[in-house]
Design an enzyme around this catalytic site. Structure first.
Site, PDB file in Angstrom:
ATOM      1  N   ASP A 306      10.494  -2.926   2.009  1.00  0.00           N
ATOM      2  CA  ASP A 306       9.112  -2.577   2.325  1.00  0.00           C
ATOM      3  C   ASP A 306       8.946  -1.076   2.031  1.00  0.00           C
ATOM      4  O   ASP A 306       9.895  -0.370   1.689  1.00  0.00           O
ATOM      5  CB  ASP A 306       8.762  -2.953   3.771  1.00  0.00           C
TER       6      ASP A 306
HETATM    7  C1  BGC Z   1       3.510  -3.450   4.314  1.00  0.00           C
HETATM    8  C2  BGC Z   1       3.773  -4.639   3.434  1.00  0.00           C
HETATM    9  C3  BGC Z   1       3.045  -4.494   2.128  1.00  0.00           C
HETATM   10  C4  BGC Z   1       3.472  -3.182   1.476  1.00  0.00           C
HETATM   11  C5  BGC Z   1       2.829  -2.965   0.123  1.00  0.00           C
HETATM   12  C6  BGC Z   1       3.730  -2.126   3.590  1.00  0.00           C
HETATM   13  O1  BGC Z   1       3.287  -1.068   4.337  1.00  0.00           O
HETATM   14  O2  BGC Z   1       4.335  -3.520   5.446  1.00  0.00           O
HETATM   15  O3  BGC Z   1       3.374  -5.810   4.092  1.00  0.00           O
HETATM   16  O4  BGC Z   1       3.295  -5.579   1.291  1.00  0.00           O
HETATM   17  O5  BGC Z   1       3.110  -2.116   2.332  1.00  0.00           O
HETATM   18  O6  BGC Z   1       1.494  -2.683   0.220  1.00  0.00           O
END
Ligand code: BGC
Length: 745
Positions: A306
């Protein structure tokens, strides 16, 4: 372009009709192509494939705020650092044409100017529709879809989302969220399918099928991403990205099954939990990633980190004493791609680690093989560019109507004293409350912008609740006064005065729009301004119909007794206004059922599948409404629950049937839900668990016999040895108000 499309459709048809050994050989073919590529790639090119950056990095906004590439930065990323993936929208949603330009520019550099000519895989959060493409079909959010109990609608919605994402030129979607929604404080509760394991597993599987289709090479499908693996959704504090304490039994029995099923459905990618379980940040958890995911579950796709979470092993969690050690830990724990996403530290440090012998090249080869496998499966090597012909059916009439259907099955009628609803279309109403006139509140986060809260960017032709009610019964019959916002009084005195002249009040309360950490709260209660307003409005003596527009159940026990009817709309998406109005005035009969237990107090949240001790003496389970609650404008009678036997052997299939009759006067849809209770177990067992559901539609007077089959897997749990077992003994099966006992010998 047409030719390419015709060619790829032909290719898909050929693959689909290939005998199994030919499919094996096409798989072998891909693997040998990957082996060839790996043999030609330098370490730098390999670690580049494992690197994902955000679109904001190689772009800037011009003086009019228009996003444009800085070509030098893009070339540094793709040619010097060999970056394999880019994500995000860099601010706000773009038009289809802008997306085509963005993806084409990226692929042009990668394919025409780089040595290895490997296509970039672009990823996006299209979580309830292609929310970062202007004008996309925007469905109810997942928590709301779970209320429909309708797997067909879920699959269709995911298919349309895939189509519109792919029409934007983007082949990879960071969804579904398969964390269990068992902690309503958590600000991403609405991204889940609620608190039940079986419901989440089924909804998640339907979502993956809709996204990836039977054959992922289909150019209208995308790779889905199961997230956030594992245990992100139940932080002890309820706050986003904070530690969780999860016993092995809970991990395996409650949290793992939806991911396991998603992988069985062929999901190609998995994103890691941003938080930690039992003191181990998941990005460094080799047990969870290597042993369970890639070992036990035999996951063959790739694992993406993430946002910035590898670096955070050092900067936030302090389990790594340097950024370099953080990279080593994450890669060795099984993370294949780093969502870095704002610098090139990851490929630089990883290349050093390989050269120093701290990360074996075989591990890098494994990660890159997984990433290239997904790129091959998606057809990106043959068809890396946007397929502009898909624009034609983008946000089509058909998609719009699928969205309407989904939204109309979302709405959950929680209370309806003396059949207050549906309202007469001749009624004069006051529409009031902070959620009454905003599209953003119906849609929630990940819509047009990350937080989803820029109301002016929402399409003007879609209807808010107020506008839909005005359209239904005529503007002249509708008074609108905002009353309060989420924090304070605006003009509540005017609203109370206006209530004098109407037949009923439609009070729209809920939550502001939020997403991720900015949605953290300290108190699950509905805001005071709204509670006080509701009490004041109720004092007018006019019937008050409360419409809840919220992503998590905000406690409203103080006002429930004063409301004549209560509708839960969750985050119903772009058609929310219309379907709410249709339900209020009887054009749609509500059929949603709660996907979570709605609490009546701010502490001690208890899910419906609680342990027997809560029924004991003065401890007591209580909730405002339990998981599965949802009324209708008609009545359903359950009868003739029957099992094919009373006693079964361990390997028998248990056949169960029940008659359901519409005993009211209007058509209705009903989710027929089968619950099982294991009366005695070596580990304390939940008082009941959902094991099957089926949504049926019945005309007045119509009766249907609904049949289910369950077996020992449905009765299994993790025993004292932390192994999945089924124990012999007595069970109860319940459907509606019908119950029957059976024994497993
Ligand atoms: C979130 C994810 C997301 C990623 C990309 C992160 O902050 O936890 O769920 O897919 O950002 O946008």
């Amino acid at each position: 372009m047409k030719k390419i499309l015709a060619f790829s459709i032909l290719a898909i048809t050929i693959i689909l009709t290939l005998p199994v050994n030919a499919q094996d050989s096409s798989r072998d073919d891909v693997e040998s192509k990957i082996t060839q590529l790996l043999s030609e790639m330098t370490i730098e090119e390999k670690v580049g494939q494992m690197t994902q950056i955000t679109l904001g990095m190689p772009t800037r906004k011009d003086k009019d705020g228009v996003l444009e590439f800085e070509m030098d930065s893009l070339r540094i990323a793709l040619l010097d650092y060999h970056v394999g993936s880019i994500l995000n929208t860099a601010g706000v949603a773009h038009s289809l044409e802008k997306w085509h330009e963005i993806i084409t520019t990226i692929q042009d550099v990668s394919l025409k100017e780089s040595r290895m000519k490997i296509p970039v895989i672009y990823g996006i959060d299209a979580i309830h529709g292609a929310g970062y493409t202007l004008g996309a079909t925007l469905f109810p959010q997942s928590i709301a879809m779970a209320a429909t109990r309708n797997l067909e609608l879920m699959e269709k919605g995911a298919e349309i989302t895939a189509y519109e994402t792919r029409a934007s030129g983007i082949p990879w979607n960071f969804n579904p969220v398969l964390g269990m929604g068992r902690e309503p404080l958590w600000p991403r509760h609405w991204e889940t399918f609620g608190e039940d394991v079986y419901l989440t597993t089924q909804m998640g599987a339907a979502y993956v099928r809709g996204q990836q289709g039977g054959n992922i090479g289909d150019p209208t499908r995308v790779a889905a991403c199961l997230k956030h693996y594992l245990g992100y959704s139940i932080p002890t504090s309820g706050r986003d990205r904070t530690p969780a304490l999860i016993p092995e039994r809970t991990l395996r029995e409650i949290l793992l099954p939806p991911f396991q099923k998603g992988i069985e459905e062929g999901c190609l990618t998995v994103m890691v939990n941003s938080g930690e379980i039992n003191g181990i940040p998941t990005h460094s958890d080799s047990y969870v990633l290597n042993d369970i995911l890639k070992g036990e579950l035999n996951f063959q796709g790739f694992v993406v980190s993430d946002w910035a979470d590898i670096r955070r092993l050092h900067s936030r969690d302090r389990v790594a004493d340097s950024p370099k050690e953080a990279v080593r830990m994450a890669v060795m724990a099984g993370v294949d791609m780093s969502m870095v996403p704002t610098d090139f530290s990851f490929p630089i440090l990883l290349a050093e680690l390989v050269k120093d012998g701290d990360v074996p090249e075989s591990r890098i080869d494994d990660a890159v093989r997984r990433i290239l496998r997904v790129k091959f499966k998606l057809g990106l090597f043959e068809n890396p560019y946007p397929n502009k012909s898909l624009s034609e059916n983008f946000a089509s009439e058909e998609s719009n109507s699928a969205n309407y259907k989904a939204a109309s099955e979302v709405i959950t009628l929680l209370e309806n004293e003396d059949n207050t609803l549906p309202l007469s279309k001749n009624a004069k109403v006051l529409v009031t409350g902070p959620s009454a006139n905003k599209l953003s509140l119906l849609n929630g986060g990940w819509t047009i912008t990350w937080q989803g809260n820029v109301e002016r960017l929402y399409p003007q032709d879609e209807l808010t609740i107020l506008e839909a009610v005005q359209e239904k019964i005529g503007k002249e019959n509708v008074t609108y006064v905002e009353g309060v916002d989420f924090e304070k009084d605006i003009n509540s005195a005017d609203a109370i005065k206006a209530a004098e002249n109407v037949d009923a009040v439609i009070l729209c309360l809920g939550e502001p729009t939020y997403c991720e950490t900015p949605g953290n709260i300290d108190n699950l209660g509905m805001s005071e301004s709204q509670i006080n307003f509701a009490l004041e409005i109720a004092k007018t003596g006019k019937p008050v119909i409360l419409v809840l527009v919220e992503g998590r159940p905000r406690v409203i026990s103080k006002i429930v007794p004063h409301m004549e009817a209560i509708i839960m709309a969750y985050l119903p998406g772009m058609k929310g206004g219309e379907v709410i109005s249709d339900v209020l005035f009887g054009d749609t009969n509500p059929s949603g059922k709660l996907p979570f237990t709605y609490p009546n107090g701010v502490n001690g949240y208890t899910t419906y599948d609680y342990k027997p001790v809560l029924n004991h003496r003065d401890i007591g389970f209580s909730a405002q409404w339990e998981f599965g609650h949802g009324l209708s404008y008609t009545t359903f009678n359950y009868s003739n629950l029957s099992l094919d036997k009373g006693e079964y052997l361990m390997d028998d299939t248990i056949q169960i049937s029940v008659d359901v009759k519409n005993t009211g006067t209007v058509n209705g849809k009903e989710s027929v839900e089968l619950y099982v209770t294991d009366l005695f177990g070596s580990v304390s067992r939940p008082v009941k668990q959902l094991k099957r559901f089926e949504k049926i539609e019945l005309k007045p007077g119509e009766l249907k016999t609904v049949q289910f089959e369950i077996d020992k897997n449905d009765l299994s749990f993790f025993g004292r040895e932390n192994k999945r077992i089924t124990e012999s003994g007595e069970f109860i099966v319940a459907l509606g108000d019908q119950k029957a006992n059976f024994f497993i010998k």
